[in-house]
Design a protein around this motif. Sequence first.
Motif, PDB file in Angstrom:
ATOM      1  N   PRO A  49       0.901  -1.170  -0.073  1.00 12.06           N
ATOM      2  CA  PRO A  49      -0.056   0.098  -0.078  1.00 12.06           C
ATOM      3  C   PRO A  49       1.125   1.352   0.189  1.00 12.06           C
ATOM      4  O   PRO A  49       2.034   1.109   0.475  1.00 12.06           O
ATOM      5  N   MET A  50       0.214   2.482  -0.535  1.00 12.01           N
ATOM      6  CA  MET A  50       0.972   3.654  -0.578  1.00 12.01           C
ATOM      7  C   MET A  50       1.096   4.099   0.885  1.00 12.01           C
ATOM      8  O   MET A  50       0.192   3.817   1.745  1.00 12.01           O
ATOM      9  N   PRO A  51       2.437   4.523   1.217  1.00 13.18           N
ATOM     10  CA  PRO A  51       2.525   5.130   2.608  1.00 13.18           C
ATOM     11  C   PRO A  51       1.696   6.196   2.841  1.00 13.18           C
ATOM     12  O   PRO A  51       1.524   7.120   2.056  1.00 13.18           O
ATOM     13  N   LEU A  52       1.274   6.140   4.207  1.00 12.07           N
ATOM     14  CA  LEU A  52       0.374   7.255   4.865  1.00 12.07           C
ATOM     15  C   LEU A  52       1.079   8.721   4.473  1.00 12.07           C
ATOM     16  O   LEU A  52       0.215   9.757   4.147  1.00 12.07           O
TER      17      LEU A  52
ATOM     18  N   TYR B 254       0.647   0.329  -7.019  1.00  8.10           N
ATOM     19  CA  TYR B 254       0.067   1.713  -6.750  1.00  8.10           C
ATOM     20  C   TYR B 254       1.054   2.945  -6.975  1.00  8.10           C
ATOM     21  O   TYR B 254       0.836   4.066  -7.760  1.00  8.10           O
ATOM     22  N   LEU B 255       2.184   2.918  -6.325  1.00  5.45           N
ATOM     23  CA  LEU B 255       3.158   3.946  -6.361  1.00  5.45           C
ATOM     24  C   LEU B 255       3.595   4.167  -7.924  1.00  5.45           C
ATOM     25  O   LEU B 255       3.780   5.315  -8.237  1.00  5.45           O
ATOM     26  N   SER B 256       3.784   3.048  -8.499  1.00  9.21           N
ATOM     27  CA  SER B 256       4.086   3.081 -10.210  1.00  9.21           C
ATOM     28  C   SER B 256       3.079   3.928 -10.733  1.00  9.21           C
ATOM     29  O   SER B 256       3.360   4.833 -11.672  1.00  9.21           O
ATOM     30  N   VAL B 257       1.765   3.498 -10.551  1.00 11.07           N
ATOM     31  CA  VAL B 257       0.736   4.235 -11.232  1.00 11.07           C
ATOM     32  C   VAL B 257       1.036   5.888 -10.921  1.00 11.07           C
ATOM     33  O   VAL B 257       0.731   6.831 -11.715  1.00 11.07           O
ATOM     34  N   ILE B 258       0.880   6.149  -9.590  1.00 12.71           N
ATOM     35  CA  ILE B 258       0.833   7.378  -9.271  1.00 12.71           C
ATOM     36  C   ILE B 258       2.031   8.227  -9.837  1.00 12.71           C
ATOM     37  O   ILE B 258       1.993   9.282 -10.341  1.00 12.71           O
ATOM     38  N   GLY B 259       3.126   7.502  -9.886  1.00 12.41           N
ATOM     39  CA  GLY B 259       4.554   8.085 -10.360  1.00 12.41           C
ATOM     40  C   GLY B 259       4.304   8.433 -11.780  1.00 12.41           C
ATOM     41  O   GLY B 259       4.732   9.563 -12.087  1.00 12.41           O
ATOM     42  N   PHE B 260       3.655   7.560 -12.486  1.00 12.80           N
ATOM     43  CA  PHE B 260       3.870   7.826 -13.924  1.00 12.80           C
ATOM     44  C   PHE B 260       2.737   9.028 -14.226  1.00 12.80           C
ATOM     45  O   PHE B 260       3.061   9.666 -14.920  1.00 12.80           O
ATOM     46  N   VAL B 301       7.693   9.439  -4.948  1.00 11.55           N
ATOM     47  CA  VAL B 301       6.961   8.125  -5.496  1.00 11.55           C
ATOM     48  C   VAL B 301       7.860   7.160  -5.940  1.00 11.55           C
ATOM     49  O   VAL B 301       8.311   5.796  -5.526  1.00 11.55           O
ATOM     50  N   VAL B 302       8.774   7.565  -6.935  1.00 13.95           N
ATOM     51  CA  VAL B 302       9.607   6.818  -7.728  1.00 13.95           C
ATOM     52  C   VAL B 302      10.826   6.201  -6.723  1.00 13.95           C
ATOM     53  O   VAL B 302      11.278   5.123  -6.729  1.00 13.95           O
ATOM     54  N   ALA B 303      11.367   7.364  -6.170  1.00 15.95           N
ATOM     55  CA  ALA B 303      12.276   6.953  -4.931  1.00 15.95           C
ATOM     56  C   ALA B 303      11.929   5.767  -3.822  1.00 15.95           C
ATOM     57  O   ALA B 303      12.651   5.073  -3.745  1.00 15.95           O
ATOM     58  N   ILE B 304      10.715   6.145  -3.663  1.00 11.97           N
ATOM     59  CA  ILE B 304      10.370   5.167  -2.535  1.00 11.97           C
ATOM     60  C   ILE B 304      10.363   3.819  -3.392  1.00 11.97           C
ATOM     61  O   ILE B 304      10.840   2.558  -2.835  1.00 11.97           O
ATOM     62  N   ASN B 305       9.670   3.742  -4.438  1.00 16.34           N
ATOM     63  CA  ASN B 305       9.422   2.513  -5.006  1.00 16.34           C
ATOM     64  C   ASN B 305      10.860   1.832  -5.592  1.00 16.34           C
ATOM     65  O   ASN B 305      10.955   0.707  -5.211  1.00 16.34           O
ATOM     66  N   HIS B 306      11.907   2.401  -5.827  1.00 20.32           N
ATOM     67  CA  HIS B 306      12.908   1.990  -6.102  1.00 20.32           C
ATOM     68  C   HIS B 306      13.817   1.620  -4.959  1.00 20.32           C
ATOM     69  O   HIS B 306      14.282   0.418  -5.057  1.00 20.32           O
ATOM     70  N   HIS B 307      13.833   2.289  -4.170  1.00 20.21           N
ATOM     71  CA  HIS B 307      14.307   2.246  -2.718  1.00 20.21           C
ATOM     72  C   HIS B 307      14.130   1.021  -2.084  1.00 20.21           C
ATOM     73  O   HIS B 307      14.795  -0.024  -1.709  1.00 20.21           O
ATOM     74  N   MET B 308      12.539   0.787  -2.017  1.00 24.68           N
ATOM     75  CA  MET B 308      12.149  -0.269  -1.331  1.00 24.68           C
ATOM     76  C   MET B 308      12.403  -1.740  -2.100  1.00 24.68           C
ATOM     77  O   MET B 308      12.405  -2.863  -1.484  1.00 24.68           O
ATOM     78  N   THR B 309      12.376  -1.746  -3.424  1.00 21.91           N
ATOM     79  CA  THR B 309      12.936  -2.692  -4.183  1.00 21.91           C
ATOM     80  C   THR B 309      14.215  -3.331  -3.800  1.00 21.91           C
ATOM     81  O   THR B 309      14.736  -4.314  -3.730  1.00 21.91           O
ATOM     82  N   VAL B 310      15.185  -2.268  -3.738  1.00 21.97           N
ATOM     83  CA  VAL B 310      16.734  -2.508  -3.545  1.00 21.97           C
ATOM     84  C   VAL B 310      17.066  -2.766  -2.001  1.00 21.97           C
ATOM     85  O   VAL B 310      18.019  -3.722  -1.881  1.00 21.97           O
TER      86      VAL B 310
END
Lengths: 246, 493
Positions: A49-52, B254-260, B301-310
């Motif tokens: 989920p998206m962080p709050l 979800y983050l990918s969608v928002i980021g794009f 958003v992209v930073a979180i998405n990439h960071h949490m993957t790595v």
Amino acid sequence: MSDSDKSPYPPSGESRSTFEGHRFSDEGLQRKHAQLLREKEEPSEGFSPMPLFLVFLIMILSFWAGIYMVEYGGYFDAFHFDETATPGILVQDTGPQEVDMLALGRRVYSQNCAICHGADGSGQAGVFPPVARADWVQDNPERLIKVTLAGLAGPIEVNGRPYNNAMTAFGRLSDQQIAAVLTYIRTDPALGNNSYPVSPELVAQVRAEWGARRNAWTGPELEEIHGPVTGNWSPSNGSTPETAEE
Amino acid sequence: MSVPASIATAIDPRTESPEAIRVRLSEVDTSMKVPGVFFMISALFWLMAGTVFALIAAIKFHNVDFLGDSEAFTFGRVRSAHLNAMIYGWGTNVIFAVAPWIMGRLCRTRIRFTNILVIGGVFWNIGVTIGIFGILAGDKIGVEWLEMPAYATPLLAIAFACTGVWVVLLFRWRESGHVYVSQWYFLAAFFWLPWLYTIAQIMLVFEPARGVVQSLTNWWFAHNVLGLWLTPIALGAAYYLIPKVLGRPIYSYYLSVIGFWSLALFYNWAGVHHLIGGPIPAWLISAGTVASVMMVIPVIVVAINHHMTVVGLHKEGWASPTIRFVVFGAINYTAVSLLGSAMALRSVNEVTHFTHFTVGHAHHGVYSFFTMIMFGAVYYMMPRLLNREWPSAMLISLHWWATAVGVTLMVVVLSLGGWIQGLRLNAISDDGTVVYQFMEVMEYLNPYMVMRSLTGVLITIGHVAFFINFFWMLCQRPDPRTPARPTLLTNEA
């Protein structure tokens, strides 16, 4: 190569390992497709989920954006260029603005004159004549205006010392700028001259009369019109016939 | 077959077994071999040419007489030649190599009509060559990022159409069920660039708009080549490579969608911030500033998405050349974009505008972010296209250290020097006179300019290492009996 696993076989028991050994056990096939076989599964997406805090960040940024557009939106007017101005003031004509001639003159001086005549107006001995405590500066303003408009070349004497150089024409400056810079050098106490201000109207008058002149003035030419430099000139004690009506 | 895969197959018949997918990937790699190698060779030669132009331009900043007798190498021309060689020569060629390949892999379908792809590429390179020579010959157009003379650009547009259309059509022919985030970025980018380029050409070169609309169009175009062409391609590549190499799914769909979508919504407004202080209606500049600041959303958003993957896989990542370059690029995407948002604020822009800060920022974006991710992508792609390994880990390591250290130092030097330059140029004393004369500021900057040239030399060393490694790989004949081992950067990984 960029894979993180070194062996052509993924370690057994690793999560998401997708191989079935028997299908790809042929050795020649393995060697041919070594790069392909060792790479991991094609990427997929998780559904965390998206962080709050992100929701709050987006809300705060959107709020800020709204405030910013209201505050600096320029009323969405095509002819509104200053984001801080209000449209009412834009169309109101408040009449001519009072200009501090000394401040304007100081700025014009520092941008145009200070290179040669020095920031303190002392000039450079034998090369550039001074404007501080100088007889020329305290003389007839029309002489100064002429010099400023078209420049000056050839031998002259300032405060009794000889100079032989050329001064650039500054006809591109406006009447007000020339009046301001002459007022500044004639009246600013720091420069030590004690004379009276020059009005833009006088500059305009001289420009109308002599503005067509392109070549620089010479000392004798000016002397012919205005008489010798006295250093203590005023309209009342002016000695030359042409400027008597001033 | 693993259990989850069977369930997925039962629900969606298009979900294939992992083995079947791998066969398809093999087809993609084979079909992309010829165009991939062609575009990479072109890209590398343009990279080297652009580097030489860059060095000449940099040296001229502290050694004004350098090549002073040569008309073609005056600063105004060589700087534009550098920019165009890098964007249209290196950047776009490497995109033509990487984007169809990743797109094909994600669409699970081989690249078709590769001959037309290559022919389009040949004409693209002819067009860029004509354009660069036109710039050096003095025919350049005074519009930043569009300096190529008008006789080169129609050829470029047609060549791009011949090449880019296959990426779009790959998506049409896709045999994958789920559309992965990289595919959105690539598909969008291959629509965005032709749109940007044709509109800008028409409105600036062939039927020029009047007045300030010209500069608005110019910066709309120039900023969007970065934002809607280089950025989505690099982000798409990072979105593919990070989970692929590390074998871990992207953190959040979800983050990918928002980021794009937030990138698509905000980026194309942002270019107006180049005109802060200009005679542009205030609301337009404010809208540009707001859009630039709102870019914080896709970036975070992209930073979180990439960071949490790595996260947690840093050791594996450090060993992989691909991940090293891609993660460096991804981190710099965050940094450069947040800085860019700050620079779009009026008060900050007053200082940074018309200084070396902006130059540093441009290199931060195009090099530290885009180019580094592309290097990573090439390190992953080439072994698969050629069925060979990179011959030298040492050269990869040299490439990484020289470019990463070089460009970071360059950005630091230019940002620091540029900031002080901006403060000094703006400094006004109480009575309204300037505190520093223009020449004083220029002389103060001289050591920074020397430093910038030195960092440029460092980056050049990295490029030469990459160049040698690439052609070594092309020329080598691998022994079919020895098992292929991936070229990794640390032994213990």
